[in-house]
Design a protein around this motif. Sequence first.
Motif, PDB file in Angstrom:
ATOM      1  N   LEU A  27       0.832  -1.213   0.000  1.00 58.76           N
ATOM      2  CA  LEU A  27       0.000   0.000   0.000  1.00 58.76           C
ATOM      3  C   LEU A  27       0.864   1.259   0.000  1.00 58.76           C
ATOM      4  O   LEU A  27       0.590   2.207  -0.735  1.00 58.76           O
ATOM      5  CB  LEU A  27      -0.927  -0.004   1.225  1.00 58.76           C
ATOM      6  CG  LEU A  27      -1.817   1.226   1.382  1.00 58.76           C
ATOM      7  CD1 LEU A  27      -2.816   1.295   0.231  1.00 58.76           C
ATOM      8  CD2 LEU A  27      -2.537   1.174   2.712  1.00 58.76           C
ATOM      9  N   ALA A  28       1.919   1.264   0.801  1.00 56.17           N
ATOM     10  CA  ALA A  28       2.812   2.427   0.851  1.00 56.17           C
ATOM     11  C   ALA A  28       3.514   2.641  -0.485  1.00 56.17           C
ATOM     12  O   ALA A  28       3.690   3.782  -0.930  1.00 56.17           O
ATOM     13  CB  ALA A  28       3.834   2.249   1.969  1.00 56.17           C
ATOM     14  N   PHE A  30       2.315   1.741  -3.475  1.00 56.93           N
ATOM     15  CA  PHE A  30       1.286   2.255  -4.393  1.00 56.93           C
ATOM     16  C   PHE A  30       1.052   3.748  -4.167  1.00 56.93           C
ATOM     17  O   PHE A  30       0.977   4.516  -5.138  1.00 56.93           O
ATOM     18  CB  PHE A  30      -0.019   1.482  -4.200  1.00 56.93           C
ATOM     19  CG  PHE A  30      -1.162   2.054  -4.976  1.00 56.93           C
ATOM     20  CD1 PHE A  30      -1.254   1.850  -6.346  1.00 56.93           C
ATOM     21  CD2 PHE A  30      -2.132   2.804  -4.355  1.00 56.93           C
ATOM     22  CE1 PHE A  30      -2.303   2.383  -7.078  1.00 56.93           C
ATOM     23  CE2 PHE A  30      -3.186   3.347  -5.069  1.00 56.93           C
ATOM     24  CZ  PHE A  30      -3.265   3.129  -6.439  1.00 56.93           C
ATOM     25  N   VAL A  31       0.970   4.160  -2.928  1.00 57.13           N
ATOM     26  CA  VAL A  31       0.743   5.578  -2.617  1.00 57.13           C
ATOM     27  C   VAL A  31       1.931   6.423  -3.080  1.00 57.13           C
ATOM     28  O   VAL A  31       1.754   7.518  -3.627  1.00 57.13           O
ATOM     29  CB  VAL A  31       0.467   5.764  -1.107  1.00 57.13           C
ATOM     30  CG1 VAL A  31       0.483   7.226  -0.720  1.00 57.13           C
ATOM     31  CG2 VAL A  31      -0.865   5.132  -0.747  1.00 57.13           C
ATOM     32  N   ASN A  34       1.822   6.653  -6.923  1.00 57.42           N
ATOM     33  CA  ASN A  34       0.704   7.514  -7.288  1.00 57.42           C
ATOM     34  C   ASN A  34       1.038   8.985  -7.040  1.00 57.42           C
ATOM     35  O   ASN A  34       0.714   9.853  -7.861  1.00 57.42           O
ATOM     36  CB  ASN A  34      -0.527   7.100  -6.474  1.00 57.42           C
ATOM     37  CG  ASN A  34      -1.787   7.727  -6.991  1.00 57.42           C
ATOM     38  OD1 ASN A  34      -1.826   8.261  -8.085  1.00 57.42           O
ATOM     39  ND2 ASN A  34      -2.834   7.660  -6.200  1.00 57.42           N
ATOM     40  N   THR A  35       1.709   9.276  -5.958  1.00 57.53           N
ATOM     41  CA  THR A  35       2.090  10.651  -5.639  1.00 57.53           C
ATOM     42  C   THR A  35       3.093  11.195  -6.642  1.00 57.53           C
ATOM     43  O   THR A  35       2.964  12.336  -7.113  1.00 57.53           O
ATOM     44  CB  THR A  35       2.678  10.715  -4.221  1.00 57.53           C
ATOM     45  OG1 THR A  35       1.703  10.208  -3.306  1.00 57.53           O
ATOM     46  CG2 THR A  35       3.049  12.128  -3.843  1.00 57.53           C
ATOM     47  N   TYR A  38       1.262  11.863  -9.958  1.00 55.61           N
ATOM     48  CA  TYR A  38       0.418  13.051  -9.854  1.00 55.61           C
ATOM     49  C   TYR A  38       1.267  14.322  -9.909  1.00 55.61           C
ATOM     50  O   TYR A  38       0.911  15.289 -10.576  1.00 55.61           O
ATOM     51  CB  TYR A  38      -0.393  13.005  -8.554  1.00 55.61           C
ATOM     52  CG  TYR A  38      -1.349  14.140  -8.411  1.00 55.61           C
ATOM     53  CD1 TYR A  38      -2.573  14.130  -9.068  1.00 55.61           C
ATOM     54  CD2 TYR A  38      -1.037  15.252  -7.632  1.00 55.61           C
ATOM     55  CE1 TYR A  38      -3.457  15.186  -8.949  1.00 55.61           C
ATOM     56  CE2 TYR A  38      -1.911  16.304  -7.503  1.00 55.61           C
ATOM     57  CZ  TYR A  38      -3.127  16.262  -8.161  1.00 55.61           C
ATOM     58  OH  TYR A  38      -3.985  17.311  -8.048  1.00 55.61           O
TER      59      TYR A  38
END
Length: 74
Positions: A27-28, A30-31, A34-35, A38
């Motif tokens: 999860l970390a 992926f975040v 994604n950051t 973006y």
Amino acid sequence: MSLTGVPVPTGILFPQSLLNSEWFAILATFVAINTVMYAALAVAKVLPKVHRPGWLRPRHERGETRSIHPDAPR
């Protein structure tokens, strides 16, 4: 301090076992990806548009002539 006199931490605290779990690492990751994506898209949106150099053919122009006269200009 709480009513019982025991200090209560403010904010959300996770146990060490949760932070070391595999799904939390996924999860970390992926975040983080994604950051970064973006932020890259936001920077690309702010920068001026890049135009093609003049020596590249436009997309609508053919690479070679389709005329019955092979030496005709394009």
